[in-house]
Design a protein around this motif. Structure first.
Motif, PDB file in Angstrom:
ATOM      1  N   ALA A  63      58.100 -50.033   9.077  1.00  9.64           N
ATOM      2  CA  ALA A  63      59.060 -51.093   8.762  1.00  9.64           C
ATOM      3  C   ALA A  63      59.158 -51.263   7.253  1.00  9.64           C
ATOM      4  N   LYS A  64      60.402 -51.283   6.734  1.00 10.18           N
ATOM      5  CA  LYS A  64      60.659 -51.457   5.298  1.00 10.18           C
ATOM      6  C   LYS A  64      59.848 -50.465   4.456  1.00 10.18           C
ATOM      7  N   GLY A  65      59.748 -49.250   4.962  1.00  6.57           N
ATOM      8  CA  GLY A  65      59.049 -48.204   4.231  1.00  6.57           C
ATOM      9  C   GLY A  65      57.546 -48.201   4.380  1.00  6.57           C
ATOM     10  N   LYS A  66      56.995 -49.181   5.070  1.00  5.33           N
ATOM     11  CA  LYS A  66      55.548 -49.282   5.227  1.00  5.33           C
ATOM     12  C   LYS A  66      55.123 -48.750   6.592  1.00  5.33           C
ATOM     13  N   ILE A  67      54.101 -47.887   6.585  1.00  5.03           N
ATOM     14  CA  ILE A  67      53.573 -47.301   7.817  1.00  5.03           C
ATOM     15  C   ILE A  67      52.276 -48.020   8.193  1.00  5.03           C
ATOM     16  N   GLY A 109      68.399 -46.950  24.289  1.00  6.38           N
ATOM     17  CA  GLY A 109      67.992 -45.700  23.654  1.00  6.38           C
ATOM     18  C   GLY A 109      68.695 -45.395  22.352  1.00  6.38           C
ATOM     19  N   LYS A 110      69.407 -46.372  21.786  1.00  4.99           N
ATOM     20  CA  LYS A 110      70.117 -46.131  20.532  1.00  4.99           C
ATOM     21  C   LYS A 110      69.126 -45.895  19.395  1.00  4.99           C
ATOM     22  N   ASN A 111      69.437 -44.884  18.557  1.00  2.00           N
ATOM     23  CA  ASN A 111      68.639 -44.530  17.375  1.00  2.00           C
ATOM     24  C   ASN A 111      67.243 -44.013  17.720  1.00  2.00           C
ATOM     25  N   ALA A 112      67.047 -43.583  18.962  1.00  2.00           N
ATOM     26  CA  ALA A 112      65.778 -42.955  19.338  1.00  2.00           C
ATOM     27  C   ALA A 112      65.842 -41.459  19.019  1.00  2.00           C
ATOM     28  N   THR A 113      64.711 -40.894  18.622  1.00  2.00           N
ATOM     29  CA  THR A 113      64.639 -39.462  18.311  1.00  2.00           C
ATOM     30  C   THR A 113      63.368 -38.868  18.900  1.00  2.00           C
ATOM     31  N   ARG A 114      63.386 -37.554  19.047  1.00  2.00           N
ATOM     32  CA  ARG A 114      62.215 -36.836  19.541  1.00  2.00           C
ATOM     33  C   ARG A 114      61.863 -35.744  18.540  1.00  2.00           C
ATOM     34  N   ARG A 167      63.192 -31.816  15.257  1.00  2.00           N
ATOM     35  CA  ARG A 167      63.872 -32.986  15.809  1.00  2.00           C
ATOM     36  C   ARG A 167      64.853 -32.545  16.889  1.00  2.00           C
ATOM     37  N   ASN A 168      65.253 -33.465  17.745  1.00  2.00           N
ATOM     38  CA  ASN A 168      66.132 -33.116  18.868  1.00  2.00           C
ATOM     39  C   ASN A 168      67.490 -32.585  18.425  1.00  2.00           C
ATOM     40  N   ASP A 169      67.887 -32.838  17.174  1.00  2.00           N
ATOM     41  CA  ASP A 169      69.152 -32.277  16.682  1.00  2.00           C
ATOM     42  C   ASP A 169      68.975 -30.922  16.017  1.00  2.00           C
ATOM     43  N   GLY A 170      67.740 -30.369  16.062  1.00  2.00           N
ATOM     44  CA  GLY A 170      67.496 -29.032  15.544  1.00  2.00           C
ATOM     45  C   GLY A 170      66.873 -28.990  14.162  1.00  2.00           C
ATOM     46  N   LYS A 171      66.722 -30.115  13.498  1.00  2.00           N
ATOM     47  CA  LYS A 171      66.152 -30.133  12.151  1.00  2.00           C
ATOM     48  C   LYS A 171      64.642 -29.896  12.198  1.00  2.00           C
ATOM     49  N   ASN A 172      64.140 -28.983  11.352  1.00  2.00           N
ATOM     50  CA  ASN A 172      62.703 -28.731  11.230  1.00  2.00           C
ATOM     51  C   ASN A 172      62.133 -29.508  10.046  1.00  2.00           C
ATOM     52  N   ALA A 173      60.867 -29.941  10.184  1.00  2.00           N
ATOM     53  CA  ALA A 173      60.245 -30.709   9.108  1.00  2.00           C
ATOM     54  C   ALA A 173      58.736 -30.649   9.237  1.00  2.00           C
ATOM     55  N   GLU A 229      57.327 -34.736   5.790  1.00  2.00           N
ATOM     56  CA  GLU A 229      58.787 -34.910   5.771  1.00  2.00           C
ATOM     57  C   GLU A 229      59.240 -35.829   6.908  1.00  2.00           C
ATOM     58  N   VAL A 230      58.593 -35.721   8.059  1.00  2.00           N
ATOM     59  CA  VAL A 230      58.914 -36.624   9.166  1.00  2.00           C
ATOM     60  C   VAL A 230      58.617 -38.065   8.771  1.00  2.00           C
ATOM     61  N   LEU A 231      57.454 -38.285   8.166  1.00  2.00           N
ATOM     62  CA  LEU A 231      57.079 -39.639   7.746  1.00  2.00           C
ATOM     63  C   LEU A 231      58.025 -40.180   6.682  1.00  2.00           C
ATOM     64  N   GLU A 232      58.434 -39.332   5.771  1.00  2.00           N
ATOM     65  CA  GLU A 232      59.359 -39.767   4.728  1.00  2.00           C
ATOM     66  C   GLU A 232      60.716 -40.124   5.340  1.00  2.00           C
ATOM     67  N   CYS A 233      61.133 -39.330   6.314  1.00  2.00           N
ATOM     68  CA  CYS A 233      62.392 -39.611   7.021  1.00  2.00           C
ATOM     69  C   CYS A 233      62.323 -40.974   7.703  1.00  2.00           C
ATOM     70  N   LEU A 234      61.175 -41.276   8.310  1.00  2.00           N
ATOM     71  CA  LEU A 234      60.998 -42.557   8.980  1.00  2.00           C
ATOM     72  C   LEU A 234      60.960 -43.713   7.973  1.00  2.00           C
TER      73      LEU A 234
END
Length: 438
Positions: A186-190, A215-220, A231-237, A241-246
């Motif tokens: 939340a707000k950049g904090k993990i 299920g809006k804005n959910a990702t796998r 990611r479910n849209d095909g992006k590799n990370a 990089e996943v944490l930064e995206c979040l």
């Protein structure tokens, strides 16, 4: 079609229009549960709403015939030919029946097709359908405010329903099986919850908003090995990089990171790898206990879907609450197709009809216990439960569940069935408590 109706503010329009129609319609004097529910909305909610809303409803009345005609034209164009091929019923007759239902039962043209009221036998019971606007525009709130006619407890469980992290905490407090939570963002904090290691665990992950629905804005994120995720849209990370995206995404909304859950091996073929959930309805009964009345099993269809949402392309089958056996499945779209009901899962031919779900008695026990222990101040709840290899697992809770899915999948109205009778009983007690307090 969803984009079109969203552009109209379709849900808002239909609620206002249907509310105006029901408010001044004449109801039968048949003493049925369904009629009592309609009458409760008609009388009680009219006195609850503000003067401005009453003025809006009254102002909407002159436009009712025009709007009904437009809706009938649009939805007959979408569905009319398919229904004509299936039933032989002509386009003009379909349009005429839609207008008649709207004027008589406040059932607007889209629901003529959703509930298959082009079927003459079903149309005989049109007044027994409980409309979504009745529940979501007032009756749910009325039940919650007066706790179904029982004393209102000092602490309400509603706050635990809206926030997924608080919901999980509540479940754990009462020993209710629920999914693990690794991190919140939340707000950049993990913030670590069930994960104490560095970065991310090397497993498949599921990420969803802390406060959200459908299920809006959910990702796998599937773990590929060697520290890589896809990611479910095909992006590799990488994990970083996943944490930064979040972190970046959490500036707009908070997220919960969980392990990706997998369906029980006996039902793994009923889906595309996306977790299937059962929507289970439970309601307070005449003895003050909590009774399971209806259930539907939801499956994703689209290969890119990460949730099994019935209203965004998924399908669902009715579940016999006594046996856990599945009926035929269908979709929940605004349009109809000639082959709209399925006995087999379309991707792999897996049997749906007559399939028995594993752990069914355990699922019923879990729902009844959860309602009676952690959420007993809620009269009616829609639970989302998954069936995993180690048993049923509580995924989410809905304090204002939609009746449309139940009635479409069940192929009939619930107004005079057990759910409708319990709803009428609790509303009757609520109205008595409300008037006594005045």
């Amino acid at each position: 079609m969803t984009k079109i109706v969203s552009g109209w503010g379709f849900d808002r329009i239909t609620r206002e229009l249907s509310g105006a129609m029901w408010t001044f319609s004449r109801l039968p004097d048949d003493n049925s549960a369904a009629t009592f529910v309609h009458r409760c909305f008609q009388h009680e909610i009219w006195h609850e709403i503000r003067l401005r809303e009453r003025i809006v409803i009254c102002a909407a009345l002159p436009f009712v015939p025009l709007v009904i005609a437009v809706l009938a034209t649009v939805f007959t164009a979408l569905n009319g030919q398919a229904i004509k091929q299936r039933t032989g019923k002509g386009i003009t007759r379909q349009a005429r029946e839609q207008i008649g239902l709207a004027l008589r039962c406040a059932i607007l043209p889209p629901w003529y097709y959703i509930f298959e009221l082009h079927d003459d036998d079903k149309r005989q019971h049109a007044s027994e359908y409980v409309n979504r606007f009745e529940m979501k525009s007032g009756l749910y709130r009325l039940l919650r405010d007066y706790n179904g006619g029982l004393p209102v407890p000092a602490e309400r469980s509603t706050a635990y329903i809206k926030d997924k992290l608080r919901f999980m905490s509540r479940c754990r407090e009462f020993g209710i099986a629920t999914a693990p939570a690794l991190l919140s963002v939340a707000k950049g904090k993990i913030t670590a919850i069930d994960w104490s290691g560095p970065g991310l665990p090397e497993i498949d992950l599921f990420v969803k908003p802390l406060q959200g629905q459908n299920g809006k804005n959910a990702t796998r994120w599937d773990y590929l090995g060697s520290g890589q995720y896809r990611r479910n849209d095909g992006k590799n990370a990488t994990a970083n990089e996943v944490l930064e995206c979040l972190r970046q995404a959490s500036q707009r909304r908070a997220f919960l990171v969980q392990p990706r859950l997998v369906n029980h091996r006996e039902i793994a073929d009923l889906g595309n790898g996306t977790l299937a959930t059962i929507r289970v309805m439970s309601c307070r009964n005449e003895r003050g206990e909590f009774e399971v009345t209806n259930a539907v099993f939801r499956m994703a269809q689209n290969s890119t879907a990460v949730v099994d949402n019935f209203h965004t392309g998924g399908i669902a089958a009715n579940v016999d609450i006594h046996t856990g056996e599945l009926g035929r499945a269908t979709c929940g779209a605004w349009g109809s197709t000639v082959d709209g009901w399925y006995e087999q899962y379309y991707e792999n031919g897996a049997q749906i009809l007559h399939r028995k779900l594993p752990y069914w008695p355990e699922l019923i026990d879990l729902v009844r216990y959860a309602h009676g222990s952690a959420f007993s101040d809620q009269v009616l709840i829609g639970w989302d439960v998954a069936l995993l290899d180690n048993g049923p697992c509580m995924i989410a809770i809905n304090k204002a569940p939609d009746f449309d899915m139940l009635q479409r999948i069940g192929r009939g109205p619930v107004g005079n069935e057990r759910l409708g009778k319990l709803l009428a009983f609790n509303l009757m007690r609520t109205v008595a408590a409300k008037h006594h307090s005045v």
